[in-house]
Design a protein around this motif. Sequence first.
Motif, PDB file in Angstrom:
ATOM      1  N   LYS A  51       0.826  -1.212   0.000  1.00 13.76           N
ATOM      2  CA  LYS A  51       0.000   0.000   0.000  1.00 13.76           C
ATOM      3  C   LYS A  51       0.860   1.263   0.000  1.00 13.76           C
ATOM      4  O   LYS A  51       0.432   2.319  -0.476  1.00 13.76           O
ATOM      5  CB  LYS A  51      -0.962   0.000   1.184  1.00 13.76           C
ATOM      6  CG  LYS A  51      -0.294   0.026   2.550  1.00 13.76           C
ATOM      7  CD  LYS A  51      -1.335   0.017   3.666  1.00 13.76           C
ATOM      8  CE  LYS A  51      -0.676   0.071   5.046  1.00 13.76           C
ATOM      9  NZ  LYS A  51      -1.690   0.053   6.129  1.00 13.76           N
ATOM     10  N   TRP A  52       2.084   1.158   0.528  1.00 12.96           N
ATOM     11  CA  TRP A  52       2.988   2.298   0.486  1.00 12.96           C
ATOM     12  C   TRP A  52       3.356   2.645  -0.955  1.00 12.96           C
ATOM     13  O   TRP A  52       3.505   3.806  -1.298  1.00 12.96           O
ATOM     14  CB  TRP A  52       4.271   1.993   1.262  1.00 12.96           C
ATOM     15  CG  TRP A  52       4.121   1.948   2.745  1.00 12.96           C
ATOM     16  CD1 TRP A  52       2.954   2.019   3.455  1.00 12.96           C
ATOM     17  CD2 TRP A  52       5.170   1.816   3.698  1.00 12.96           C
ATOM     18  NE1 TRP A  52       3.210   1.932   4.805  1.00 12.96           N
ATOM     19  CE2 TRP A  52       4.563   1.804   4.983  1.00 12.96           C
ATOM     20  CE3 TRP A  52       6.547   1.694   3.605  1.00 12.96           C
ATOM     21  CZ2 TRP A  52       5.308   1.681   6.148  1.00 12.96           C
ATOM     22  CZ3 TRP A  52       7.294   1.575   4.762  1.00 12.96           C
ATOM     23  CH2 TRP A  52       6.681   1.573   6.027  1.00 12.96           C
ATOM     24  N   LEU A  53       3.524   1.600  -1.787  1.00 18.35           N
ATOM     25  CA  LEU A  53       3.907   1.816  -3.185  1.00 18.35           C
ATOM     26  C   LEU A  53       2.797   2.522  -3.947  1.00 18.35           C
ATOM     27  O   LEU A  53       3.060   3.444  -4.728  1.00 18.35           O
ATOM     28  CB  LEU A  53       4.233   0.475  -3.838  1.00 18.35           C
ATOM     29  CG  LEU A  53       4.598   0.535  -5.328  1.00 18.35           C
ATOM     30  CD1 LEU A  53       5.831   1.404  -5.540  1.00 18.35           C
ATOM     31  CD2 LEU A  53       4.833  -0.873  -5.862  1.00 18.35           C
ATOM     32  N   GLU A  54       1.569   2.102  -3.747  1.00 14.68           N
ATOM     33  CA  GLU A  54       0.447   2.734  -4.436  1.00 14.68           C
ATOM     34  C   GLU A  54       0.350   4.211  -4.066  1.00 14.68           C
ATOM     35  O   GLU A  54       0.166   5.084  -4.928  1.00 14.68           O
ATOM     36  CB  GLU A  54      -0.851   2.017  -4.077  1.00 14.68           C
ATOM     37  CG  GLU A  54      -2.073   2.564  -4.796  1.00 14.68           C
ATOM     38  CD  GLU A  54      -3.339   1.804  -4.443  1.00 14.68           C
ATOM     39  OE1 GLU A  54      -4.431   2.252  -4.853  1.00 14.68           O
ATOM     40  OE2 GLU A  54      -3.249   0.763  -3.754  1.00 14.68           O
ATOM     41  N   SER A  55       0.500   4.509  -2.781  1.00 12.58           N
ATOM     42  CA  SER A  55       0.453   5.900  -2.337  1.00 12.58           C
ATOM     43  C   SER A  55       1.604   6.701  -2.925  1.00 12.58           C
ATOM     44  O   SER A  55       1.435   7.858  -3.330  1.00 12.58           O
ATOM     45  CB  SER A  55       0.504   5.963  -0.808  1.00 12.58           C
ATOM     46  OG  SER A  55      -0.624   5.357  -0.230  1.00 12.58           O
ATOM     47  N   LEU A  56       2.784   6.091  -3.015  1.00 11.53           N
ATOM     48  CA  LEU A  56       3.939   6.778  -3.574  1.00 11.53           C
ATOM     49  C   LEU A  56       3.684   7.177  -5.018  1.00 11.53           C
ATOM     50  O   LEU A  56       4.056   8.272  -5.451  1.00 11.53           O
ATOM     51  CB  LEU A  56       5.178   5.882  -3.498  1.00 11.53           C
ATOM     52  CG  LEU A  56       6.477   6.487  -4.035  1.00 11.53           C
ATOM     53  CD1 LEU A  56       6.897   7.697  -3.204  1.00 11.53           C
ATOM     54  CD2 LEU A  56       7.593   5.439  -4.055  1.00 11.53           C
ATOM     55  N   GLY A  57       3.016   6.298  -5.771  1.00  9.93           N
ATOM     56  CA  GLY A  57       2.696   6.608  -7.161  1.00  9.93           C
ATOM     57  C   GLY A  57       1.818   7.833  -7.279  1.00  9.93           C
ATOM     58  O   GLY A  57       2.075   8.728  -8.101  1.00  9.93           O
ATOM     59  N   TYR A  58       0.783   7.916  -6.456  1.00  7.90           N
ATOM     60  CA  TYR A  58      -0.132   9.056  -6.512  1.00  7.90           C
ATOM     61  C   TYR A  58       0.564  10.353  -6.091  1.00  7.90           C
ATOM     62  O   TYR A  58       0.446  11.394  -6.755  1.00  7.90           O
ATOM     63  CB  TYR A  58      -1.353   8.816  -5.614  1.00  7.90           C
ATOM     64  CG  TYR A  58      -2.309   7.783  -6.152  1.00  7.90           C
ATOM     65  CD1 TYR A  58      -2.882   7.933  -7.413  1.00  7.90           C
ATOM     66  CD2 TYR A  58      -2.654   6.655  -5.404  1.00  7.90           C
ATOM     67  CE1 TYR A  58      -3.769   6.985  -7.914  1.00  7.90           C
ATOM     68  CE2 TYR A  58      -3.535   5.702  -5.899  1.00  7.90           C
ATOM     69  CZ  TYR A  58      -4.084   5.879  -7.147  1.00  7.90           C
ATOM     70  OH  TYR A  58      -4.956   4.944  -7.646  1.00  7.90           O
ATOM     71  N   TYR A  59       1.280  10.288  -4.967  1.00 11.53           N
ATOM     72  CA  TYR A  59       1.958  11.495  -4.481  1.00 11.53           C
ATOM     73  C   TYR A  59       2.961  12.004  -5.517  1.00 11.53           C
ATOM     74  O   TYR A  59       3.045  13.206  -5.785  1.00 11.53           O
ATOM     75  CB  TYR A  59       2.685  11.192  -3.165  1.00 11.53           C
ATOM     76  CG  TYR A  59       1.827  11.303  -1.928  1.00 11.53           C
ATOM     77  CD1 TYR A  59       1.817  12.467  -1.162  1.00 11.53           C
ATOM     78  CD2 TYR A  59       1.031  10.246  -1.507  1.00 11.53           C
ATOM     79  CE1 TYR A  59       1.041  12.576  -0.013  1.00 11.53           C
ATOM     80  CE2 TYR A  59       0.240  10.332  -0.357  1.00 11.53           C
ATOM     81  CZ  TYR A  59       0.251  11.501   0.378  1.00 11.53           C
ATOM     82  OH  TYR A  59      -0.525  11.605   1.508  1.00 11.53           O
ATOM     83  N   THR A  60       3.736  11.091  -6.097  1.00 12.65           N
ATOM     84  CA  THR A  60       4.771  11.477  -7.046  1.00 12.65           C
ATOM     85  C   THR A  60       4.180  12.051  -8.325  1.00 12.65           C
ATOM     86  O   THR A  60       4.625  13.091  -8.827  1.00 12.65           O
ATOM     87  CB  THR A  60       5.656  10.266  -7.386  1.00 12.65           C
ATOM     88  OG1 THR A  60       6.212   9.735  -6.188  1.00 12.65           O
ATOM     89  CG2 THR A  60       6.781  10.677  -8.323  1.00 12.65           C
ATOM     90  N   PHE A  61       3.164  11.389  -8.859  1.00 10.14           N
ATOM     91  CA  PHE A  61       2.580  11.819 -10.132  1.00 10.14           C
ATOM     92  C   PHE A  61       2.011  13.230 -10.025  1.00 10.14           C
ATOM     93  O   PHE A  61       2.332  14.109 -10.834  1.00 10.14           O
ATOM     94  CB  PHE A  61       1.490  10.841 -10.571  1.00 10.14           C
ATOM     95  CG  PHE A  61       0.821  11.233 -11.863  1.00 10.14           C
ATOM     96  CD1 PHE A  61       1.433  10.974 -13.068  1.00 10.14           C
ATOM     97  CD2 PHE A  61      -0.408  11.870 -11.854  1.00 10.14           C
ATOM     98  CE1 PHE A  61       0.829  11.346 -14.270  1.00 10.14           C
ATOM     99  CE2 PHE A  61      -1.025  12.240 -13.044  1.00 10.14           C
ATOM    100  CZ  PHE A  61      -0.399  11.974 -14.251  1.00 10.14           C
TER     101      PHE A  61
END
Length: 273
Positions: A51-61
């Motif tokens: 779930k950390w990876l999914e959140s990282l994708g949104y924050y970064t994009f």
Amino acid sequence: MVNYITWTFDPAIFTIGSREIRWYALMFIIGFMIGIWIVGKMWKQEKLPEKWLESLGYYTFFGMLIGARLGHCLFYNPGYYLANPIEILKMWEGGLASHGGTLGIIIAIYFYSRRVSHHTMLWAFDKLVVPTGLVAALIRLGNLFNHEIYGHPTDLPWGFRFVRNLHAWMNGAEPIFTVPCHPTQLYEAICYLLTFALCMWLYFRKEAWKKEGLIFGIFMICIFGSRILIEFLKNVQEDFEVGMTLNMGQWLSVPFVLAGIYFIWRALRPKKL
């Protein structure tokens, strides 16, 4: 006789109604998706929560997109955009700044670290920058397809003649070419790909992520150091840059290079007992 390359690549893949779908957008999306895939490999290697990876994708994009757009508007033409703020939303008309995107990601990772991972920001950056060189290289190829951000005239055999009247040409007019110019988009893309290869080697072969901030520091020096050098071959993007010793892109790169030096020193200094 001087040899050169006449570049007539169509920047549009296809058109839907009056809206063009361009190679630049495709390069951006492909780079981002590959980047997420590479970071996913890191997640598995370190056995981190998915779930950390999914959140990282949104924050970064969203951090990158919003920061890059605001950076272009406020760094290069603040008077116009502050007087016409609705124009800031028109991303489809072009105008993204890599320095603004970097600042946007830094702000996004600040909130990601506090709200999601509860690790330091450097912990996230050491992972995030590994695929970023590839993403940046693909974006520069998008600039090449768009016939934009090229360099000064050159008589070197790999000089490119770009279409100067791009929008008119795409609407049926005869192309008006530049004189042969440095394809600085390719110069940057090559530097960014080399940075990508170095960061991949440092992370997966040397496990440099165990020295917090080392990969991030090396990335900052390679990316923004090369940007400072290549900018000497580029045409200025805005009129106010004419006559400047260093242009806006170079001045904005200097703090990132200095930060990179600091983070490398911080990562390699002897630890106190």
